[in-house]
Scaffold this motif. Structure first.
Motif, short mmCIF file in Angstrom:
data_model
loop_
_atom_site.label_atom_id
_atom_site.label_comp_id
_atom_site.label_asym_id
_atom_site.label_seq_id
_atom_site.Cartn_x
_atom_site.Cartn_y
_atom_site.Cartn_z
N GLU A 91 31.96 -38.04 -5.78
CA GLU A 91 31.64 -37.73 -4.38
C GLU A 91 32.90 -37.35 -3.60
OE1 GLU A 91 29.44 -40.37 -1.36
OE2 GLU A 91 28.25 -40.51 -3.21
N ALA A 92 33.98 -38.10 -3.81
CA ALA A 92 35.24 -37.82 -3.13
C ALA A 92 35.80 -36.46 -3.56
CB ALA A 92 36.26 -38.92 -3.41
N ARG A 93 35.73 -36.18 -4.86
CA ARG A 93 36.21 -34.88 -5.35
C ARG A 93 35.38 -33.74 -4.77
NH1 ARG A 93 37.64 -35.84 -11.76
NH2 ARG A 93 39.42 -37.17 -11.36
N LEU A 94 34.08 -33.95 -4.68
CA LEU A 94 33.20 -32.92 -4.13
C LEU A 94 33.51 -32.69 -2.65
CD1 LEU A 94 30.90 -30.95 -4.57
CD2 LEU A 94 29.31 -32.81 -4.10
N LEU A 95 33.74 -33.75 -1.92
CA LEU A 95 34.07 -33.63 -0.51
C LEU A 95 35.38 -32.85 -0.34
CD1 LEU A 95 33.40 -34.32 2.41
CD2 LEU A 95 34.63 -36.47 2.10
N THR A 96 36.38 -33.19 -1.13
CA THR A 96 37.66 -32.47 -1.09
C THR A 96 37.47 -31.00 -1.44
OG1 THR A 96 38.85 -34.48 -1.68
CG2 THR A 96 39.99 -32.39 -2.04
N LEU A 97 36.69 -30.74 -2.47
CA LEU A 97 36.45 -29.37 -2.91
C LEU A 97 35.71 -28.57 -1.83
CD1 LEU A 97 36.75 -27.51 -5.39
CD2 LEU A 97 34.47 -28.24 -6.07
N MET A 98 34.74 -29.17 -1.20
CA MET A 98 33.98 -28.47 -0.16
C MET A 98 34.85 -28.22 1.07
SD MET A 98 31.38 -27.72 -1.78
CE MET A 98 30.56 -26.81 -0.52
N ALA A 157 32.90 -22.58 -6.76
CA ALA A 157 31.46 -22.79 -6.94
C ALA A 157 31.18 -23.44 -8.29
CB ALA A 157 30.71 -21.47 -6.80
N SER A 158 31.89 -23.03 -9.33
CA SER A 158 31.71 -23.63 -10.66
C SER A 158 32.13 -25.09 -10.67
CB SER A 158 32.51 -22.86 -11.70
OG SER A 158 32.00 -21.57 -11.85
N LYS A 159 33.25 -25.38 -10.02
CA LYS A 159 33.71 -26.77 -9.94
C LYS A 159 32.70 -27.62 -9.18
CE LYS A 159 38.68 -25.87 -10.19
NZ LYS A 159 39.94 -25.86 -9.42
N ALA A 160 32.17 -27.07 -8.10
CA ALA A 160 31.16 -27.80 -7.32
C ALA A 160 29.91 -28.05 -8.17
CB ALA A 160 30.81 -27.03 -6.05
#
Length: 161
Positions: free
Chosen positions: A105-112, A137-140
């Motif tokens: 979740e934290a990685r996704l928030l940072t990525l977004m 987009a692929s990482k997400a």
């Protein structure tokens, strides 16, 4: 970046007709691409079923483990060497690279947040910027979040210099 090793599988039951393929090396920054490539390679050679759903054919399992070991560093092998199935090894590598739900979740928030702040630089070509957007987009997607095409197009159009 990681280097590639050629793995020969000719003469191996279930290896298909291919004589060799390139195995990508897992690094600290390429898990998503590594996982996609390894899944394709294991599928081509008919060994993916040892991971999903987790087939128990001992010979196929051992070959899948050997193929995975060819694509990871010795330190990682030492961390997963006590595991007995390709599925366990795959899931352990996945967890170590994607983390548990809170980390994911934290990685996704940072990525977004990175996605939202992306702007095309004057020195970038359109192809380079589109590649960056696609990579994000692929990482997400690997973290469970699909970025809709309309959001990607809007981001592209609003980010042009």
């Amino acid at each position: 970046m990681g280097y590639k090793k050629t793995i020969k599988t000719s003469g191996v039951s279930g290896s298909g007709n291919q004589d060799a393929f390139q195995s990508p090396m897992l690094t600290s920054t390429n898990y998503t691409v590594w996982a996609i490539r390894m899944k394709v390679l294991l599928n081509v050679h008919k060994f993916w079923d040892t991971i999903d759903p987790g087939a128990t054919d001992n010979d196929k399992n051992n070959i899948a483990i050997a193929l995975i070991y060819q694509s990871i560093w010795e330190a990682t092998i030492m961390q997963v060497g006590n595991l007995e199935s390709a599925k366990e090894i795959w899931n352990t590598i996945k967890t170590r690279n994607l983390g548990d739900d809170r980390v994911k979740e934290a990685r996704l928030l940072t990525l977004m947040n990175e996605f939202d702040s992306m702007r095309m630089k004057e020195t970038e070509t359109i192809d380079e910027f589109v590649a960056k957007l696609s990579c994000t987009a692929s990482k997400a997607a690997s973290l469970g979040e699909m970025i809709k095409e309309t959001k990607m197009v809007n981001k592209f159009l609003s980010s042009l210099p």
